[in-house]
Design a protein around this motif. Structure first.
Motif, PDB file in Angstrom:
ATOM      1  N   LYS A 388      26.061   0.959   8.397  1.00  0.00           N
ATOM      2  CA  LYS A 388      24.891   1.229   9.222  1.00  0.00           C
ATOM      3  C   LYS A 388      25.298   1.223  10.694  1.00  0.00           C
ATOM      4  O   LYS A 388      26.092   0.374  11.119  1.00  0.00           O
ATOM      5  N   PRO A 443      24.421  14.539  15.075  1.00  0.00           N
ATOM      6  CA  PRO A 443      24.832  13.916  13.812  1.00  0.00           C
ATOM      7  C   PRO A 443      26.269  13.409  13.895  1.00  0.00           C
ATOM      8  O   PRO A 443      27.103  13.971  14.602  1.00  0.00           O
ATOM      9  N   TYR A 447      27.730  10.520   8.143  1.00  0.00           N
ATOM     10  CA  TYR A 447      26.553   9.651   8.226  1.00  0.00           C
ATOM     11  C   TYR A 447      25.282  10.492   8.234  1.00  0.00           C
ATOM     12  O   TYR A 447      25.274  11.627   8.714  1.00  0.00           O
ATOM     13  N   ARG A 448      24.212   9.913   7.701  1.00  0.00           N
ATOM     14  CA  ARG A 448      22.900  10.532   7.739  1.00  0.00           C
ATOM     15  C   ARG A 448      22.090   9.912   8.872  1.00  0.00           C
ATOM     16  O   ARG A 448      22.055   8.682   9.026  1.00  0.00           O
ATOM     17  N   LEU A 449      21.438  10.747   9.639  1.00  0.00           N
ATOM     18  CA  LEU A 449      20.610  10.288  10.748  1.00  0.00           C
ATOM     19  C   LEU A 449      19.199  10.030  10.224  1.00  0.00           C
ATOM     20  O   LEU A 449      18.522  10.938   9.748  1.00  0.00           O
ATOM     21  N   HIS A 450      18.747   8.767  10.305  1.00  0.00           N
ATOM     22  CA  HIS A 450      17.452   8.388   9.750  1.00  0.00           C
ATOM     23  C   HIS A 450      16.363   8.245  10.804  1.00  0.00           C
ATOM     24  O   HIS A 450      15.236   8.670  10.577  1.00  0.00           O
ATOM     25  N   ARG A 452      15.186   8.721  14.902  1.00  0.00           N
ATOM     26  CA  ARG A 452      15.436   9.272  16.232  1.00  0.00           C
ATOM     27  C   ARG A 452      14.237   8.951  17.112  1.00  0.00           C
ATOM     28  O   ARG A 452      13.116   9.358  16.795  1.00  0.00           O
ATOM     29  N   TYR A 467      21.752   5.385  11.920  1.00  0.00           N
ATOM     30  CA  TYR A 467      22.502   6.153  10.924  1.00  0.00           C
ATOM     31  C   TYR A 467      22.874   5.250   9.741  1.00  0.00           C
ATOM     32  O   TYR A 467      23.071   4.046   9.907  1.00  0.00           O
TER      33      TYR A 467
END
Length: 471
Positions: A388, A443, A447-450, A452, A467
């Motif tokens: 994370k 990005p 990693y995934r951007l959760h 913003r 992320y």
């Protein structure tokens, strides 16, 4: 002094009892290690003048460095940098941490602490502590020190922030909840404002600001305005009354609308903070004594820098690092008038690492460029392999200098080749838009951007992103 002109001093022989910030104690001053160390730091920044030059102007100028503090930069110090180190150590006793070593140059003094970092400029200070330290208890004492040595009647602006704690129940009562911290600060700064950014049931970030500038904020496209006030004369508030504020470090930056000259490039006000949890256990092996080095202290710290790739992030900076027994790593670095800092708690069940920088004169990582910020974040993340990642980016909005240029370009001034008034206006409007644009976050590979979040304050922008690793 090293070859870069930076002065290093070790505190190892001062007779202080050194506390290990991870593994062997539960956050510096509790009895014994409970098996859970609180890595996420409490971060305090206090400004007493707009610039180093203004700090020198308002300083009483009568204090001299003590014999203990004499070094190659003694005659260059002004403002808060003239406070004797013995007084800073006494202030840090209130926080329950000690100085391990110092690193100085012509712009700032860096103190590597048993629990994180302390940076002193002529006009501001940054104090970052982890574990169960009692950071906010130092605020009244800092106000007294600034009044005595800087001649400052109060703080221009205060910023306090932290990530959500892993083990809040182990904190001292003051720091056990965000509500209690806010209540304490509100008692000192009646005009303060508190924010919680991110998901309340997942990783999130807290921010408290004092000062006369109220924000206008937007989150995920939703906008609202807060009641703005420029009156900071509330009874009992230790905030210096002034319409001119300038800020450039680990928190936001505020420029006065009365500023008449653009800040030099070396003082570009952008700060990046990267907070990481769930670190890769294999990469964390280097952060244990016997991993990258079997030597505790600076020698072990330098070995960790080389073995992990930390040394490659800012290769031109001077660094001061420490490997703790049995595990844990801390680093302060300085480059020009900027700093960067890294702190690592490597234990798998509570692993955490933080990275922060405001270095604006590095050719590879121009913090004004979103692509450079993406590159910096990816290089830091590659060192630790976290599950994370929380990233915050602050960027000053230099509206006042651009507005001044707008007025200048509107006049029929000479140019080669000559520009029409329309062309001048278009040029300055373009620059104004660039200056006012908030920082952006791209990005991160893998990693995934959760989350913003964008906050647009009066004179700066804040981007927050959360992320999670994609695997």
């Amino acid at each position: 002094m090293d070859v870069t002109g930076n002065m290093r001093t070790s505190e190892a022989n001062t007779g202080l009892k050194m506390c290990t910030p991870t593994c062997s104690s539960n956050g510096t001053h509790s009895d014994g290690y409970t098996g859970a160390f609180e890595g996420p730091e409490k971060l305090l920044e206090m400004w007493f003048a707009a610039t180093p030059e203004s700090a020198q102007h308002i300083s009483q100028g009568t204090q001299r460095c003590s014999e203990e503090d004499q070094d190659a930069y003694s005659e260059l110090r002004s403002g808060l940098r003239r406070v004797p180190r013995a007084i800073w150590r006494e202030m840090l006793d209130l926080v329950h941490c000690q100085v391990l070593s110092t690193l100085c140059n012509e712009h700032l003094d860096s103190y590597l602490l048993s629990e994180s970092s302390f940076f002193v400029y002529p006009h501001k200070l940054v104090l970052k502590t982890c574990g169960t330290t009692t950071l906010l208890y130092a605020v009244p004492r800092i106000l007294e020190i600034a009044a005595e040595f800087l001649g400052a009647p109060g703080v221009r602006q205060l910023f306090y922030s932290r990530k959500n704690f892993m083990f809040p129940g182990q904190q001292e009562e003051l720091h056990r909840s965000w509500a209690s911290e806010v209540a304490y600060l509100d008692g000192l700064f009646p005009d303060g404002a508190a924010y919680l950014i991110g998901k309340t049931n997942n990783d999130h970030w807290h921010l408290y600001m004092s000062g006369p500038h109220a924000p206008h904020a937007s989150v995920a496209g939703q906008q609202w305005s807060a009641d703005a006030t420029l009156d900071n004369s509330a009874a009992g508030s230790p905030v210096a009354s002034s319409a001119e504020l300038s800020r450039s470090s680990s928190r936001a930056t505020i420029h006065s609308v009365h500023d008449v000259a653009p800040a030099p490039a070396a003082r570009t006000d952008v700060t990046v903070e990267i907070l990481m949890t769930g670190l890769d256990p294999e990469r964390m092996h280097s952060m244990y004594l016997g991993g990258a080095s079997s030597k505790e202290g600076p020698a072990g710290g330098r070995a960790v820098e080389r073995a992990t790739g930390i040394a490659d992030i800012y290769p031109d900076a001077a660094s001061d690092s420490y490997l703790f027994t049995p595990c844990g790593f801390s680093l302060n670095g300085v480059q020009g008038d900027g700093y960067y800092t890294i702190h690592v708690t490597p234990e798998q069940h509570c692993s955490y690492a933080s990275f922060e920088t405001n270095i604006a004169n590095d050719a590879r990582f121009d913090l004004r460029d979103p692509a450079a910020i993406k590159s910096l974040v990816e290089q830091v993340v590659a060192v630790f392999g976290p599950r994370k990642v929380t990233v915050t980016v602050f960027k000053a909005c230099a509206a006042a200098p651009a507005a001044r240029q707008l007025a200048e370009y509107a006049l029929p001034l000479g140019a080669h080749p000559p520009l029409s008034v329309k062309e001048r206006l278009a040029k300055v409007a373009q620059q104004l838009a660039a200056d006012m644009a908030p920082p952006s976050l791209a990005p991160i590979d893998g990693y995934r951007l959760h989350d913003r979040v964008l906050y647009e304050f009066d004179h700066y922008g804040l981007r927050y992103a959360y992320y999670q690793r994609a695997d």
